[in-house]
Design a protein around this motif. Structure first.
Motif, short mmCIF file in Angstrom:
data_model
loop_
_atom_site.label_atom_id
_atom_site.label_comp_id
_atom_site.label_asym_id
_atom_site.label_seq_id
_atom_site.Cartn_x
_atom_site.Cartn_y
_atom_site.Cartn_z
N UNK A 119 -11.03 23.24 -14.88
CA UNK A 119 -11.47 24.95 -14.98
C UNK A 119 -11.30 25.72 -13.33
N UNK A 120 -11.14 25.90 -12.66
CA UNK A 120 -11.19 26.47 -11.41
C UNK A 120 -11.02 27.81 -10.89
N UNK A 121 -11.84 28.89 -10.55
CA UNK A 121 -11.17 29.95 -9.57
C UNK A 121 -10.68 31.50 -10.87
N UNK A 122 -11.51 31.25 -12.05
CA UNK A 122 -11.66 32.19 -13.43
C UNK A 122 -12.95 32.64 -13.41
N UNK A 123 -11.85 34.19 -13.87
CA UNK A 123 -12.64 35.50 -14.11
C UNK A 123 -12.84 35.29 -15.61
N UNK A 124 -14.13 34.88 -16.58
CA UNK A 124 -14.06 34.21 -17.65
C UNK A 124 -14.59 35.64 -18.86
N UNK A 125 -14.13 36.42 -19.34
CA UNK A 125 -14.98 37.49 -20.01
C UNK A 125 -14.54 37.38 -21.74
N UNK A 126 -16.57 37.59 -21.97
CA UNK A 126 -16.78 37.72 -24.30
C UNK A 126 -16.19 36.43 -24.66
N UNK A 127 -16.27 36.22 -25.54
CA UNK A 127 -16.42 35.04 -26.76
C UNK A 127 -17.99 35.19 -27.12
N UNK A 128 -17.58 34.05 -27.49
CA UNK A 128 -18.92 33.54 -28.28
C UNK A 128 -19.62 31.86 -27.53
N UNK A 129 -17.99 31.25 -26.34
CA UNK A 129 -18.86 30.40 -25.67
C UNK A 129 -17.86 31.45 -24.63
N UNK A 130 -18.20 31.32 -23.13
CA UNK A 130 -17.29 31.91 -22.27
C UNK A 130 -16.18 30.26 -21.84
N UNK A 131 -16.96 29.06 -21.70
CA UNK A 131 -16.19 27.78 -21.73
C UNK A 131 -17.67 27.47 -22.67
N UNK A 132 -17.51 26.15 -23.84
CA UNK A 132 -16.93 25.66 -24.47
C UNK A 132 -16.82 24.70 -24.73
N UNK A 133 -17.19 23.17 -24.14
CA UNK A 133 -16.73 21.54 -23.63
C UNK A 133 -17.92 20.33 -24.74
N UNK A 134 -17.16 20.23 -25.71
CA UNK A 134 -17.99 19.31 -26.62
C UNK A 134 -16.91 17.74 -26.99
#
Length: 308
Positions: A111-126
């Motif tokens: 995942x490259x170059x994004x502006x990620x806003x809000x959420x429980x997790x912005x990015x979640x890896x599991x």
């Protein structure tokens, strides 16, 4: 008119798939324009198109432009790249109940170059997922990046700003790379066997810069940990930290590094000075250990150097 537009959209999607696959039956490139009227107008639509083809197990790229307002789920897709065009953004629409980008049971997702806003997790890896996060900015989430349940993340040039926790790693998750964390409540929180090897700048946290608990392992390469309100680093319950050459831990509102409950730290060629609380490296009771704490650039410590 609605039926015509629907058919036109489906044809556009089919055409994108056919053009993108090209000569290789194992690769696909899709383009998403969030906010457009035709074609692929959301990341989830592109993922659905990808999964309905034969490409979900091959390398695939989704180029994304515009301001996407959605909660994205990437599941059971291998060798996928989400690429932001002109700093595309993804914003939570769940009111903080869901992750903005959830990646699970997938291998090698970039995942490259994004502006990620809000959420429980912005990015979640599991669930054993490997996430490669490159030049992303994650802000305003409960956890900026969450790595859980044997998930892995490799960070390059990531910025974590104004989240409750910038980087949260738990249940055997592993993180490697570099990041800048500013204005979070806590910069890093790591629990239950988490492992982090990072070059990080962690500053202006409203609480701790780093909190490590229950067999967590931190390897901090030339980290800068400064101006965090409650202290720089707190190690508890058999957690450990290695601060490598060039580290700077200064100006925090509590001890630079505090240890308790069988925790340990090692300091190699940096400075821990000018922290509040009376000591820069504080060894609490119950068998803590800090090697190299006597050589932290003139900082104060109550730790006794362990025997060789």
């Amino acid at each position: 008119m609605q039926a015509f537009n629907f058919k036109r959209q489906m044809c556009a999607i089919a055409l994108l798939l056919l053009i993108s696959v090209g000569a290789s039956a194992q690769a696909a490139t899709l383009s998403v324009n969030c906010g457009a009227k035709y074609g692929l107008t959301s990341i989830n639509a592109a993922l659905k198109a990808l999964q309905s083809s034969e490409e979900s197990r091959g390398p695939a790229t989704i180029n994304v432009s515009g301001a996407c307002r959605e909660n994205v789920i990437i599941q059971n897709i291998d060798r996928l790249t989400l690429n932001a065009v002109n700093r595309a953004s993804i914003t939570d629409v769940s009111g903080g109940a869901l992750d903005v980008v959830l990646v699970l049971d997938s291998r090698d997702v970039t995942i490259t170059g994004f502006s990620i806003n809000g959420g429980a997790n912005g990015i979640d890896c599991l669930d054993g997922t490997l996430c490669r996060l490159v030049n992303d900015t994650v802000q305003g989430a409960s956890n900026g990046i969450g790595v859980f349940t044997l998930g892995q993340a490799r960070l390059t040039g990531v910025k974590l700003n104004n989240n409750s926790v910038g980087l949260f790693v738990n249940h055997g998750g592993t993180v490697v790379g570099d990041a800048t964390m500013q204005g979070n409540n806590r910069g890093i929180q790591m629990l239950a066997g988490a492992v982090i090897f990072i070059a990080a700048t962690i500053t202006q946290s409203h609480d701790l810069g780093v909190f490590a608990f229950t067999n967590a392992t931190l390897d901090c390469n030339a980290c800068v940990i400064t101006d965090n309100a409650a202290g720089g680093v707190l190690l508890r319950q058999s957690s450990s930290a290695l601060f490598r050459a060039g580290f700077t831990i200064t100006g925090n509102g509590g001890p630079g590094v505090a240890l308790s409950e069988l925790s340990s730290a090692q300091f190699q060629g940096g400075t821990a000075t000018g922290n509040a609380g009376g000591t820069d490296v504080l060894c609490g009771p119950q068998f803590t250990s800090a090697r190299g704490a006597s050589d932290i650039g003139g900082g104060r410590t109550n730790c006794v150097e362990p025997s060789p």
